[in-house]
Enzyme design. Structure first.
Site, mmCIF file in Angstrom:
data_model
loop_
_atom_site.group_PDB
_atom_site.id
_atom_site.type_symbol
_atom_site.label_atom_id
_atom_site.label_comp_id
_atom_site.label_asym_id
_atom_site.label_seq_id
_atom_site.Cartn_x
_atom_site.Cartn_y
_atom_site.Cartn_z
ATOM 1 N N GLU A 130 0.809 -1.177 -0.009
ATOM 2 C CA GLU A 130 -0.116 -0.033 -0.171
ATOM 3 C C GLU A 130 0.966 1.325 0.059
ATOM 4 O O GLU A 130 0.617 2.202 -0.642
ATOM 5 C CB GLU A 130 -0.803 -0.098 1.304
ATOM 6 C CG GLU A 130 -2.222 -1.072 1.172
ATOM 7 C CD GLU A 130 -3.017 -1.271 2.376
ATOM 8 O OE1 GLU A 130 -3.947 -0.769 2.283
ATOM 9 O OE2 GLU A 130 -2.334 -1.380 3.266
ATOM 10 N N GLU B 165 -3.922 -9.138 3.760
ATOM 11 C CA GLU B 165 -4.612 -9.153 4.806
ATOM 12 C C GLU B 165 -5.989 -10.166 5.108
ATOM 13 O O GLU B 165 -6.156 -10.131 6.378
ATOM 14 C CB GLU B 165 -5.035 -7.418 4.941
ATOM 15 C CG GLU B 165 -4.049 -6.546 4.942
ATOM 16 C CD GLU B 165 -3.305 -6.103 3.600
ATOM 17 O OE1 GLU B 165 -2.706 -5.054 3.690
ATOM 18 O OE2 GLU B 165 -3.603 -6.751 2.732
HETATM 19 N N1 T1G Z 1 4.498 -8.120 11.437
HETATM 20 C C1 T1G Z 1 5.188 -8.745 12.465
HETATM 21 N N2 T1G Z 1 6.028 -9.944 12.383
HETATM 22 C C2 T1G Z 1 6.212 -10.427 11.197
HETATM 23 C C3 T1G Z 1 5.394 -10.319 9.995
HETATM 24 C C4 T1G Z 1 4.428 -8.839 10.184
HETATM 25 N N3 T1G Z 1 3.676 -8.176 9.212
HETATM 26 N N4 T1G Z 1 5.684 -10.883 8.870
HETATM 27 C C5 T1G Z 1 6.750 -11.804 9.278
HETATM 28 N N5 T1G Z 1 7.005 -11.435 10.668
HETATM 29 C C6 T1G Z 1 7.940 -12.126 11.612
HETATM 30 C C7 T1G Z 1 7.339 -13.624 11.916
HETATM 31 O O1 T1G Z 1 6.627 -13.795 12.747
HETATM 32 C C8 T1G Z 1 8.878 -14.257 11.998
HETATM 33 O O2 T1G Z 1 9.173 -14.116 13.283
HETATM 34 C C9 T1G Z 1 9.850 -13.449 11.031
HETATM 35 O O3 T1G Z 1 8.982 -12.234 10.790
HETATM 36 C C10 T1G Z 1 10.065 -14.098 9.642
HETATM 37 O O4 T1G Z 1 8.847 -14.379 9.301
HETATM 38 C C11 T1G Z 1 -2.558 -2.033 6.951
HETATM 39 C C12 T1G Z 1 -3.190 -4.234 8.136
HETATM 40 C C13 T1G Z 1 6.818 -11.990 4.594
HETATM 41 C C14 T1G Z 1 6.396 -13.908 3.395
HETATM 42 O O5 T1G Z 1 0.463 -10.530 6.173
HETATM 43 O O6 T1G Z 1 3.669 -13.634 4.930
HETATM 44 O O7 T1G Z 1 -0.271 -5.080 6.525
HETATM 45 O O8 T1G Z 1 9.153 -16.392 14.096
HETATM 46 O O9 T1G Z 1 9.036 -16.964 9.077
HETATM 47 O O10 T1G Z 1 8.962 -17.895 5.666
HETATM 48 O O11 T1G Z 1 -3.264 -3.149 5.151
HETATM 49 O O12 T1G Z 1 6.479 -13.743 6.987
HETATM 50 O O13 T1G Z 1 11.200 -15.049 13.386
HETATM 51 O O14 T1G Z 1 10.089 -14.336 15.321
HETATM 52 O O15 T1G Z 1 7.234 -16.079 7.874
HETATM 53 O O16 T1G Z 1 10.467 -16.025 4.766
HETATM 54 C C15 T1G Z 1 0.014 -8.062 6.051
HETATM 55 C C16 T1G Z 1 3.091 -11.687 6.804
HETATM 56 C C17 T1G Z 1 -0.017 -7.590 7.224
HETATM 57 C C18 T1G Z 1 2.910 -10.689 5.687
HETATM 58 C C19 T1G Z 1 7.999 -14.083 5.079
HETATM 59 N N6 T1G Z 1 1.237 -8.941 5.597
HETATM 60 N N7 T1G Z 1 4.250 -12.320 6.619
HETATM 61 O O17 T1G Z 1 8.092 -15.506 5.115
HETATM 62 O O18 T1G Z 1 9.588 -15.675 7.087
HETATM 63 S S1 T1G Z 1 -1.296 -6.711 7.855
HETATM 64 C C20 T1G Z 1 1.194 -10.084 5.791
HETATM 65 C C21 T1G Z 1 4.454 -13.385 5.756
HETATM 66 C C22 T1G Z 1 -1.060 -5.280 6.973
HETATM 67 C C23 T1G Z 1 -2.305 -3.229 6.272
HETATM 68 C C24 T1G Z 1 -2.503 -4.372 7.038
HETATM 69 C C25 T1G Z 1 5.980 -14.062 5.707
HETATM 70 C C26 T1G Z 1 6.799 -13.389 4.703
HETATM 71 P P1 T1G Z 1 9.915 -15.088 14.020
HETATM 72 P P2 T1G Z 1 8.736 -15.834 8.409
HETATM 73 P P3 T1G Z 1 9.330 -16.272 5.703
#
Ligand code: T1G
Length: 699
Positions: A110, A130
């Site tokens: 975004e 999301e």
């Molecule tokens: N927030 C906080 N921690 C996160 C995170 C996030 N968005 N994404 C990953 N982590 C942490 C995860 O818990 C792990 O921690 C470490 O990073 C590595 O992740 C307003 C509301 C990016 C594809 O949904 O899909 O934006 O276990 O093991 O397999 O519109 O992480 O090491 O302590 O998954 O290489 C939208 C979520 C949020 C993407 C990487 N974004 N992340 O995958 O590593 S909502 C998402 C993923 C939002 C707005 C809205 C995947 C990844 P730890 P990992 P990976």
């Protein structure tokens, strides 16, 4: 007064281009310190005449992978101001270029859409996932995306939450240029080229073309694809709104809906599952230094439904498999099923024909266990009988190479007892796949007393390689998932004895969000499977076979869909369950025999009773250390037993209901409450707090 939050942004210059680098490993989530740094950089650049353009880029492995999910419970004034940062970008008087690599997701994408231009590496991915967190794009995504790709495509991208690659994103107009070579160099060069282009191309100023058909089609489809979920409805409403109102009005409404979704139990459940799945991979005592074995060749013993499905996981990951059977016809049947399954995927366009052949070329069939001598891992997937398995492991121990991992796919038996017949019990582990094994994501990794850390670490790593969610459990009858299922089924059966109908019990679980209730599921899996497991468990315990009405149904030869009749009837070979007058009569007679006066049970009470039963058995499993965390149990039930992710799994769901209420429900139905559950209820705690306390005590 300057903001104390340490800025997670590095600023640098390349000529008259200001570069803002986000430095918040591991995924550059939009955490406190990111908006502050970006805003400060933009403010400085806005008034600095030597700056003609700004590049925003992520440090490390990815651009911003979204808002920081951990901050969603913060009060609004402390939450990182993503919408404010993007509003500043949208009003910025000079070109801004988002340089994308890795995964630009959610709020990260975004923010990129709030920039005037986007460039990306060829392997970058962009998306708005999301909805997988029970949320919606809350920083302009529902308003900007339809202005670029149209309503239909915007709905596809946001409702699926599936990212797209850089090339298709460019073709959709989401990416302006794909940068071969160094991303920053390419982004700065691009910024120089557009530095004087005016007017600035702001997506928010573009119109969004109405598409009422696409909106209506989406409203229909989410009823099936996202049954019972809140945020998908909001998403369709907001994308529709984008075509009917100026940007700011739709954007304001998006903000309101986002908060509603964020504060909903559904999103709390799905956010819990996001972290639960990742926590499951963390095992106390294991870390990056724990040695693991490279699995280059796999052996599978048994080419039946489970063996074939298990083999396909490794073929799909490009790992050669040798599959063993006792008779040629069984082997041929197994190979044929694997081929047909791949061909069906190819027919649906999910697999290229050449990939079908590539996978089959990695498969070596044999009738001799001696051909497993070079396998790094051997998985036994034969009939669920201890004597049969012990015999196989005894012979396996003689042919398998030193260091080979010997695994059993047993779903109930004592893995330690199986390991004990070998000379290498430390190399033995349970790898409990779920049917269909090539589809179901859950893998219960069963650690026996003597299983080595290296074998455990190798199994966890391997589960990721084959696209599974691996959860480590201890040895007991039925491990975690099936053990809880037994308690759940026993309670369901009692509810029927007391007056509920099987279809009412199933309807209650459907209403909770499970695709199937216990009776439709048993009929599909085969009522006799459960019957034989109960009989075997009774024999092992030296107890008589329990006299349950379900077993009387089986004793009538009604084994489920496969016999056209089980708890339900399946007329003319259909798969649609129809209430059975014969079973109804059987239940009435059973009640009369047991002297039970039937009474109506409400749907809410059936839901409360069965979910409380799951949480209660889960608490016992935690007390015994069979599961490490309550969140592991949630992961098992969500990925293996159809518990809806938006309920967060049975342990999270119980905490949401209030553990005191759960205890009252159990007592109302005469169930013995697990001491851990009673203690947490008395202390006013949740299972998440229990997990946090336990994790702390283990550090
Ligand atoms: N927030 C906080 N921690 C996160 C995170 C996030 N968005 N994404 C990953 N982590 C942490 C995860 O818990 C792990 O921690 C470490 O990073 C590595 O992740 C307003 C509301 C990016 C594809 O949904 O899909 O934006 O276990 O093991 O397999 O519109 O992480 O090491 O302590 O998954 O290489 C939208 C979520 C949020 C993407 C990487 N974004 N992340 O995958 O590593 S909502 C998402 C993923 C939002 C707005 C809205 C995947 C990844 P730890 P990992 P990976």
């Amino acid at each position: 007064m300057t903001d104390p939050t340490p800025h997670l942004i590095r600023t640098s210059r390349d000529g008259d281009v200001l570069i803002l680098t986000i430095d918040n490993p591991p995924v550059n989530a939009f955490s406190p310190g990111v908006p502050e740094g970006l805003k400060a950089g933009l403010d400085a650049a806005a008034t600095d005449d030597t700056v003609r353009a700004v590049v925003i880029i992520g440090g490390g492995r990815t651009f911003i992978a979204g808002a920081d999910i951990r901050t969603f419970n913060l009060p609004r004034e402390q939450a990182p101001d993503l919408r404010g940062t993007i509003a500043k970008l949208d009003a910025f008087p000079k070109p801004t270029v988002a340089a994308l690599h890795g995964t630009a997701l959610g709020g990260g994408f975004e923010l990129a859409l709030g920039c005037t231009y986007r460039v990306a590496t060829p392997d970058a991915k962009v998306g708005l996932p999301e909805v997988k967190l029970g949320l919606l794009p809350g920083a302009g995504g529902t308003q900007r995306l339809p202005r670029v790709v149209g309503v239909k495509k915007a709905l596809d991208l946001i409702l699926s939450g599936t990212p797209v690659g850089a090339a298709p994103a460019r073709d959709l107009g989401l990416i302006d240029e794909i940068v071969e070579g160094d991303l920053l160099t390419g982004a700065v060069a691009f910024a120089w080229r557009v530095a004087d282009v005016r007017p600035l191309p702001r997506i928010s100023e573009r119109p969004a073309q109405p598409d009422p058909e696409a909106i209506e089609a989406a409203r229909q489809s989410i009823r099936k694809t996202h049954r019972g979920q809140l945020s998908p409805q909001f998403i369709v409403d907001l994308v529709d709104l984008a075509t009917r109102t100026p940007f700011n009005e739709g954007h304001a409404e998006e903000g309101v809906k986002f908060v509603q979704a964020k504060d909903s139990p559904q999103s709390r459940g799905m956010r819990h599952m996001f972290f639960a799945e990742r926590e499951a991979a963390k095992i106390p005592g294991l870390d990056k230094t724990t040695p693991t074995t490279d699995i280059r060749r796999v052996g599978v013993i048994g080419a039946g439904t489970m063996g074939g499905g298990i083999a396909m996981n490794f073929l799909n990951a490009g790992i050669p498999v040798t599959i063993v059977e006792t008779a040629q016809e069984n082997l041929d049947r197994g190979l044929n099923t694997i081929r047909k399954t791949y061909e069906a995927s190819a027919a649906k366009g999910r697999l290229k024909p050449e990939d079908v052949q590539k996978r089959l070329d990695l498969l070596t069939p044999t009738l001799s266990m001696n051909d497993l001598g070079d396998a790094d891992l051997i998985i036994e997937a034969v009939f669920e009988d201890m004597a049969v398995k012990k015999d196989i492991f005894t012979r396996l121990d003689a042919v398998a190479k030193p260091g080979a991992i010997l695994a059993t796919n047993t779903s109930t038996l004592d893995v330690g007892e199986i390991a004990a017949v070998t000379s290498r019990p430390e190399q033995v582990i349970g790898l409990h796949f779920f049917s269909p094994a090539n589809i179901m994501k859950l893998l219960e990794i069963v650690r026996a007393d003597r299983t080595s850390d290296s074998v455990l670490a190798t199994s966890l790593k391997l589960s990721r390689t084959i696209g599974k969610v691996g959860v480590v459990v201890g040895v007991c009858n039925g491990f975690v998932g099936n053990r809880m299922l037994y308690a759940y089924r026993e309670q369901a059966s009692k509810a029927v004895l007391e007056g509920a109908t099987p279809q009412a019990v199933d309807a209650a679980m459907n209403a909770l969000g499970l695709p199937m209730g216990p009776y439709a599921m048993s009929d599909m899996a085969g009522l006799d499977i459960g019957y034989m497991a109960r009989r075997a468990a009774a024999e092992r315990a030296g107890q008589p076979m329990p006299d349950d009405w379900v077993d009387r149904v089986v004793q009538l030869g009604r084994k489920g869909q496969k016999t056209g009749a089980g708890v339900y009837d399946y007329p003319d070979g259909s798969r649609t369950p129809v209430p059975s007058p014969a079973v109804d009569d059987l239940i009435q007679a059973y009640r009369a025999e047991k002297g039970v006066q039937p009474r109506e049970a409400t749907q809410d009470d059936l839901i409360a009773r069965l979910t409380a039963t799951l949480a209660n058995e889960g608490a016992r499993i935690l007390e015994e250390g069979i599961a490490l965390r309550a969140s592991d149990i949630d992961t098992i039930y969500t990925y293996g037993y159809g518990f809806p992710a938006y309920r967060g799994g049975p342990m999270h769901y119980a905490s949401e209901q209030g553990l005191t209420t759960v205890v009252q429900t159990l007592e109302r139905h005469g169930l013995e409450v697990a001491p851990l559950l009673r203690r947490l209820a008395q202390e006013g705690k949740t299972f998440a707090q229990y997990d946090a306390e336990r994790a702390k005590s283990q550090t």
